[in-house]
Enzyme design. Structure first.
Site, PDB file in Angstrom:
ATOM      1  CG  MET A 130      -1.532   1.128   1.434  1.00 56.63           C
ATOM      2  SD  MET A 130      -0.968   2.531   2.358  1.00 56.63           S
ATOM      3  CE  MET A 130      -1.731   2.174   4.061  1.00 56.63           C
ATOM      4  CD  GLU A 177      -6.284   4.824  12.773  1.00 59.89           C
ATOM      5  OE1 GLU A 177      -5.816   5.314  11.632  1.00 59.89           O
ATOM      6  OE2 GLU A 177      -6.306   5.502  13.603  1.00 59.89           O
ATOM      7  CG  ASP A 218      -2.163   4.321  11.005  1.00 58.73           C
ATOM      8  OD1 ASP A 218      -0.998   4.668  11.320  1.00 58.73           O
ATOM      9  OD2 ASP A 218      -3.246   5.001  10.366  1.00 58.73           O
TER      10      ASP A 218
HETATM   11  C1  GLT Z   1      -1.888   9.705   9.786  1.00 62.20           C
HETATM   12  C2  GLT Z   1      -3.341   9.114  10.129  1.00 62.20           C
HETATM   13  C3  GLT Z   1      -3.655   7.910   9.751  1.00 62.20           C
HETATM   14  C4  GLT Z   1      -3.660   7.370   8.244  1.00 62.20           C
HETATM   15  C5  GLT Z   1      -2.531   7.671   7.575  1.00 62.20           C
HETATM   16  C6  GLT Z   1      -2.654   7.628   5.966  1.00 62.20           C
HETATM   17  S1  GLT Z   1      -1.438   9.243   8.177  1.00 62.20           S
HETATM   18  O1  GLT Z   1      -0.879   8.844  10.611  1.00 62.20           O
HETATM   19  O2  GLT Z   1      -3.266   9.338  11.352  1.00 62.20           O
HETATM   20  O3  GLT Z   1      -4.755   7.467  10.264  1.00 62.20           O
HETATM   21  O4  GLT Z   1      -3.921   6.221   8.152  1.00 62.20           O
HETATM   22  O5  GLT Z   1      -2.552   8.946   5.372  1.00 62.20           O
HETATM   23 MN    MN Z   2      -5.305   7.116  14.120  1.00 59.93          MN
HETATM   24 MN    MN Z   3      -5.205   5.256   9.594  1.00 60.30          MN
END
Ligand code: GLT
Ligand code: MN
Ligand code: MN
Length: 387
Positions: A88, A217, A287
């Site tokens: 990705m 997320e 992440d």
């Molecule tokens: C950033 C954000 C993340 C995103 C990333 C992709 S950058 O750290 O907080 O949740 O997934 O742009």
């Molecule tokens: Mn985040």
């Molecule tokens: Mn993210």
């Protein structure tokens, strides 16, 4: 069990995650900068499958041609020696001052076009390293006050940008799938397309809906107090779960981006279970970042901890699916009249007629036992490791 990362899970880390130096709005960095190659060595050692990057995580925005070539050389070598893939790539449309009031949703057409061009180049860069998924997180696409920007117009501008990216994808033959990432707020007071469900609806209005899916997320939906697992169910059902950002988060707080499973183990268990039950097959990307107090050694615990927790929860999910007592309860709870279940599956005239004319005894139906205390307690005991 050693909980060694299994390549089938495709565990990945953004360069910005392990590379996070501990800066926050109130404090300076607490860890030294790591180069992309050093990050590859760290996650490669931990057993990850791959890494992801924003254009400027890899190539600083003002890098010269010679610097760019050297960085690419070092990074390529690091990927190779650690057997890492780049599934990705994404674009940074939030750090530079030019994006202070948004990128694709800026009032200024020149800023919007620059953002689209910067994304084209980030797509070129990702394709060079084999990426097939392109994440779009519109961190600055929002407002502090709706006096500043018309949210209806912002939707049109977002659509124009996404349509241009799809056209570029076709023209270059990159074969990217775009994964749209929602967040309700932070760094803006309000961010457009606040939750995954907003994007699932919006995708259907694009010129190439088949090219677009979502990248939910955990932390972002929990910030809004939502049940993440239900968002994932909706994305899976729509065949739109193109990518996922795993991390953890206390409800109602700022975007904490904690290590996966470190705050809400029960939610994380049900999340892993739904991903495994429905055979999610895209990368499982972490992440998140290590606590600000952590040093380099502790970063290794952070990296492997994310993957270990996922594997342990996948094992628990499998145990849940084969636990005799739990499954006996599930069977009882979900049992019902098969003929009626069949009628409900069809919307034919005959089904409508049969249902309209059927007679039901609501008092008798209400008598069915739902021993949910027992089922949840058994689930918790399994999670706590005593079953
Ligand atoms: C950033 C954000 C993340 C995103 C990333 C992709 S950058 O750290 O907080 O949740 O997934 O742009
Ligand atoms: Mn985040
Ligand atoms: Mn993210």
């Amino acid at each position: 069990m050693t909980w060694k990362p299994n390549p089938k899970y495709k565990f990945t880390f953004g360069l910005w995650t392990v590379g996070n130096v501990g800066r926050d709005p109130f404090g300076l960095p607490t860890r030294p900068d790591l180069s992309p190659a050093q990050i590859c060595d760290l996650v490669g050692e931990a057993g990850a499958y791959g890494v992801n990057f924003h254009d400027n995580d890899l190539i600083p925005i003002d890098a010269t041609a010679a610097e760019t070539a050297e960085i690419k050389r070092d990074f390529t070598a690091a990927l190779k020696r650690n057997k890492l893939k780049v599934p990705m790539a994404t674009v940074n449309l939030f750090t530079e001052a030019v994006f202070k009031d948004g990128a694709f949703t800026s009032h200024d057409p020149a800023v919007r076009a620059y953002a689209v061009q910067k994304t084209f180049r980030a797509m070129d860069l990702g394709a060079e390293f084999g990426a097939k998924i392109f994440v779009l997180w519109g961190g600055r696409e929002g407002a502090e006050s709706d006096a500043h920007k018309d949210p209806y117009i912002a939707i049109q501008h977002t659509r124009q940008a996404f349509n241009l990216l799809a056209a570029y994808n076709i023209e270059k033959g990159y074969g990217y799938k775009f994964a749209l990432e929602a967040k309700p707020n932070e760094p803006r007071g309000h961010i457009y397309n606040a939750v995954t469900g907003s994007y699932l609806a919006f995708i259907q209005t694009l010129e190439h809906p088949e090219m677009f899916g979502v990248n939910p997320e955990v932390a972002h939906e929990h910030m809004a107090g939502l049940n993440f697992v239900h968002q994932i169910a909706a994305a899976l059902d729509a065949k739109k779960l193109f990518h996922i950002d795993l991390n953890d988060q206390e409800f109602g707080r700022y975007d904490q981006d904690f290590r996966f499973g470190s705050a809400n183990l029960k939610h994380c268990f049900h999340l892993v279970k739904i991903l495994e039950d429905y055979k999610y097959n895209a990368p499982r990307s972490f992440d998140c970042h290590a606590y600000r107090a952590s040093d380099f050694e502790d970063l290794k615990w952070f990296a492997s901890g994310n993957m270990r927790t996922y594997e342990i929860l996948a094992d628990k999910a499998q145990r849940w699916n084969t636990d005799k007592d739990i499954q006996a309860l599930v069977k009882k709870i979900t049992a019902g009249d098969e003929k009626i279940a069949k009628l409900l599956k069809s919307s034919s005239k005959a089904s409508v007629k049969s249902i309209a004319e059927a007679s039901f005894d609501r008092h008798e139906l209400a008598n069915k036992r739902l021993p949910y205390e027992q089922l949840d307690q058994l689930t918790m005991e399994l999670l706590m490791g005593v079953r």
